[in-house]
Design a protein around this motif. Structure first.
Motif, mmCIF file in Angstrom:
data_model
loop_
_atom_site.group_PDB
_atom_site.id
_atom_site.type_symbol
_atom_site.label_atom_id
_atom_site.label_comp_id
_atom_site.label_asym_id
_atom_site.label_seq_id
_atom_site.Cartn_x
_atom_site.Cartn_y
_atom_site.Cartn_z
ATOM 1 N N ILE A 52 -4.265 -1.878 -3.331
ATOM 2 C CA ILE A 52 -4.976 -0.784 -3.991
ATOM 3 C C ILE A 52 -5.260 -1.193 -5.431
ATOM 4 C CG2 ILE A 52 -4.818 1.612 -4.775
ATOM 5 C CD1 ILE A 52 -3.232 2.255 -2.275
ATOM 6 N N CYS A 53 -6.543 -1.444 -5.697
ATOM 7 C CA CYS A 53 -6.957 -1.866 -7.045
ATOM 8 C C CYS A 53 -6.850 -0.701 -8.027
ATOM 9 C CB CYS A 53 -8.394 -2.380 -7.022
ATOM 10 S SG CYS A 53 -8.702 -3.694 -5.845
ATOM 11 N N CYS A 54 -7.282 0.468 -7.582
ATOM 12 C CA CYS A 54 -7.155 1.680 -8.385
ATOM 13 C C CYS A 54 -7.250 2.875 -7.443
ATOM 14 C CB CYS A 54 -8.217 1.748 -9.492
ATOM 15 S SG CYS A 54 -9.914 1.442 -8.944
ATOM 16 N N HIS A 55 -6.731 4.011 -7.893
ATOM 17 C CA HIS A 55 -6.604 5.172 -7.015
ATOM 18 C C HIS A 55 -6.524 6.413 -7.891
ATOM 19 C CE1 HIS A 55 -3.883 7.540 -3.982
ATOM 20 N NE2 HIS A 55 -5.123 7.984 -3.987
ATOM 21 N N GLY A 56 -7.354 7.408 -7.601
ATOM 22 C CA GLY A 56 -7.282 8.632 -8.369
ATOM 23 C C GLY A 56 -8.554 9.443 -8.260
ATOM 24 N N HIS A 57 -8.733 10.360 -9.201
ATOM 25 C CA HIS A 57 -9.937 11.190 -9.245
ATOM 26 C C HIS A 57 -11.157 10.291 -9.456
ATOM 27 C CE1 HIS A 57 -12.907 14.042 -10.846
ATOM 28 N NE2 HIS A 57 -12.245 14.946 -10.139
ATOM 29 N N PRO A 58 -12.303 10.626 -8.828
ATOM 30 C CA PRO A 58 -13.487 9.780 -8.958
ATOM 31 C C PRO A 58 -13.864 9.445 -10.397
ATOM 32 C CG PRO A 58 -13.852 11.426 -7.277
ATOM 33 C CD PRO A 58 -12.518 11.742 -7.888
ATOM 34 N N ILE A 89 0.846 -1.200 0.000
ATOM 35 C CA ILE A 89 0.000 0.000 0.000
ATOM 36 C C ILE A 89 0.877 1.244 0.000
ATOM 37 C CG2 ILE A 89 -1.789 1.287 1.218
ATOM 38 C CD1 ILE A 89 -2.775 -1.401 0.200
ATOM 39 N N SER A 90 0.720 2.085 -1.000
ATOM 40 C CA SER A 90 1.400 3.375 -1.055
ATOM 41 C C SER A 90 0.365 4.465 -1.320
ATOM 42 C CB SER A 90 2.474 3.388 -2.147
ATOM 43 O OG SER A 90 3.522 2.477 -1.851
ATOM 44 N N LEU A 91 0.324 5.474 -0.463
ATOM 45 C CA LEU A 91 -0.620 6.576 -0.648
ATOM 46 C C LEU A 91 -0.153 7.772 0.166
ATOM 47 C CD1 LEU A 91 -2.670 6.962 2.078
ATOM 48 C CD2 LEU A 91 -3.349 4.700 1.302
ATOM 49 N N THR A 92 -0.648 8.942 -0.209
ATOM 50 C CA THR A 92 -0.332 10.177 0.506
ATOM 51 C C THR A 92 -1.625 10.946 0.756
ATOM 52 O OG1 THR A 92 1.863 10.345 -0.497
ATOM 53 C CG2 THR A 92 0.931 12.357 0.417
ATOM 54 N N LEU A 93 -1.808 11.405 1.989
ATOM 55 C CA LEU A 93 -2.943 12.246 2.347
ATOM 56 C C LEU A 93 -2.449 13.677 2.482
ATOM 57 C CD1 LEU A 93 -4.626 9.958 5.042
ATOM 58 C CD2 LEU A 93 -5.108 10.082 2.582
ATOM 59 N N ARG A 94 -3.105 14.603 1.796
ATOM 60 C CA ARG A 94 -2.664 15.993 1.737
ATOM 61 C C ARG A 94 -3.704 16.916 2.349
ATOM 62 N NH1 ARG A 94 1.599 16.147 -1.821
ATOM 63 N NH2 ARG A 94 1.843 14.285 -3.120
ATOM 64 N N GLU A 95 -3.213 18.042 2.883
ATOM 65 C CA GLU A 95 -4.116 18.996 3.523
ATOM 66 C C GLU A 95 -5.179 19.486 2.538
ATOM 67 O OE1 GLU A 95 -1.773 22.278 4.891
ATOM 68 O OE2 GLU A 95 -1.470 23.099 2.886
ATOM 69 N N ALA A 96 -6.383 19.707 3.081
ATOM 70 C CA ALA A 96 -7.511 20.270 2.339
ATOM 71 C C ALA A 96 -8.029 19.355 1.226
ATOM 72 C CB ALA A 96 -7.165 21.643 1.761
ATOM 73 N N GLU A 97 -7.675 18.076 1.272
ATOM 74 C CA GLU A 97 -8.193 17.109 0.302
ATOM 75 C C GLU A 97 -9.039 16.062 1.012
ATOM 76 O OE1 GLU A 97 -5.184 15.281 -2.072
ATOM 77 O OE2 GLU A 97 -4.755 17.113 -3.202
ATOM 78 N N ILE A 98 -10.153 15.685 0.376
ATOM 79 C CA ILE A 98 -10.981 14.587 0.875
ATOM 80 C C ILE A 98 -10.628 13.331 0.093
ATOM 81 C CG2 ILE A 98 -13.318 13.687 1.173
ATOM 82 C CD1 ILE A 98 -14.314 16.540 1.407
ATOM 83 N N THR A 99 -10.193 12.307 0.811
ATOM 84 C CA THR A 99 -9.866 11.019 0.211
ATOM 85 C C THR A 99 -10.841 9.979 0.753
ATOM 86 O OG1 THR A 99 -7.520 11.572 0.062
ATOM 87 C CG2 THR A 99 -8.093 9.243 -0.077
ATOM 88 N N VAL A 157 -10.134 8.916 -4.710
ATOM 89 C CA VAL A 157 -10.754 7.664 -4.282
ATOM 90 C C VAL A 157 -9.708 6.554 -4.292
ATOM 91 C CG1 VAL A 157 -12.532 5.930 -4.766
ATOM 92 C CG2 VAL A 157 -12.991 8.346 -5.237
ATOM 93 N N ILE A 158 -9.692 5.767 -3.212
ATOM 94 C CA ILE A 158 -8.858 4.575 -3.135
ATOM 95 C C ILE A 158 -9.776 3.368 -3.127
ATOM 96 C CG2 ILE A 158 -7.237 3.252 -1.713
ATOM 97 C CD1 ILE A 158 -6.328 5.988 -0.555
ATOM 98 N N CYS A 159 -9.663 2.534 -4.121
ATOM 99 C CA CYS A 159 -10.434 1.301 -4.193
ATOM 100 C C CYS A 159 -9.535 0.191 -3.642
ATOM 101 C CB CYS A 159 -10.850 1.022 -5.630
ATOM 102 S SG CYS A 159 -11.926 -0.413 -5.810
ATOM 103 N N LEU A 160 -9.927 -0.366 -2.501
ATOM 104 C CA LEU A 160 -9.069 -1.281 -1.748
ATOM 105 C C LEU A 160 -9.653 -2.689 -1.735
ATOM 106 C CD1 LEU A 160 -6.503 -1.162 0.171
ATOM 107 C CD2 LEU A 160 -8.153 -1.014 2.061
#
Length: 221
Positions: free
Chosen positions: A197-203, A23-33, A190-193
């Motif tokens: 991670i099956c896929c990850h990106g903009h909805p 699993i690799s991901l980054t959570l950034r300020e002011a973003e809804i994941t 969106v993270i599809c888990l």
């Protein structure tokens, strides 16, 4: 946007069983994941890793120094024989950068301060749990199925409140949700888990990804 927490090639095992893989991901300020996935996909385990309640078997987690995290669990269990008002419940939190009144106001629950915790509706309970998560004035707000036990009208209001809080506090928001319609309409990423991670990106990108379609199909309404 400033990165607040990054997971790099995280794996989590339970005995010989893989709970989460690479699993690799980054959570950034002011973003809804939003994290979506079937039952048993590892969503709760991922949340526990992010909160620091569990440690990965391998990989690395990097947090911004003194990162303030507010956590809203799926549900609350309290001893119904003990008298407990909403304000008293909130006062039991260990760390508070907001007053209880401020947190209740931001959660849209100012009117509930003197109410008994044992007499709240599902929607009211979730608002109080949200207020508790806000007490730390979080840089990262982690919400595990925040609309659990809330009716449709209440769900819409609660999710709108979450979006408003992101704008007001400029905090990162991580939401575990089964509400695919809201996820696809209101989320930045969106993270599809499903253990990985099956896929990850903009909805819009995720909703047309073959891995997403395999799990959830065409319809997100």
């Amino acid at each position: 946007m400033k990165p607040l927490i990054s997971l790099d090639n995280i794996c989590l095992k339970q005995g010989e069983r893989d709970i989460l893989s690479h699993i690799s991901l980054t959570l950034r300020e002011a973003e809804i994941t939003s994290v979506i996935g079937p039952n048993g996909a590892g969503k709760t385990s991922l949340v526990r890793l992010i909160l620091g309640l569990a440690q990965p078997t391998s990989g690395h987690i990097q947090r911004t120094p003194r990162l303030r995290i507010g956590y809203m669990p799926q549900k609350l269990t309290t001893n119904t024989t003990l008298p407990l008002t909403v304000k008293r419940f909130l006062s039991l939190a260990h760390h508070s950068a907001m007053t209880t009144d401020q947190a209740l106001q931001r959660a849209g629950a100012s009117h509930l301060g003197s109410s008994s915790m044992h007499k709240l509706s599902g929607g009211e309970t979730q608002r109080v749990l949200l207020a508790r998560a806000l007490l730390a004035k979080p840089q990262l707000l982690v919400l595990d199925e925040p609309a659990q036990g809330v009716d449709i009208t209440g769900q819409e209001a609660l999710y709108q409140r979450i979006s408003d809080l992101r704008d007001e506090l400029r905090c990162a928001v991580l939401v575990v949700s089964h509400d695919l319609h809201w996820v696809m309409a209101k989320t930045d990423s969106v993270i599809c888990l499903n253990q990985h991670i099956c896929c990850h990106g903009h909805p819009q990108t995720v909703s047309s990804d073959p891995a997403y379609l395999t799990l959830f199909g065409q319809e997100t309404d």
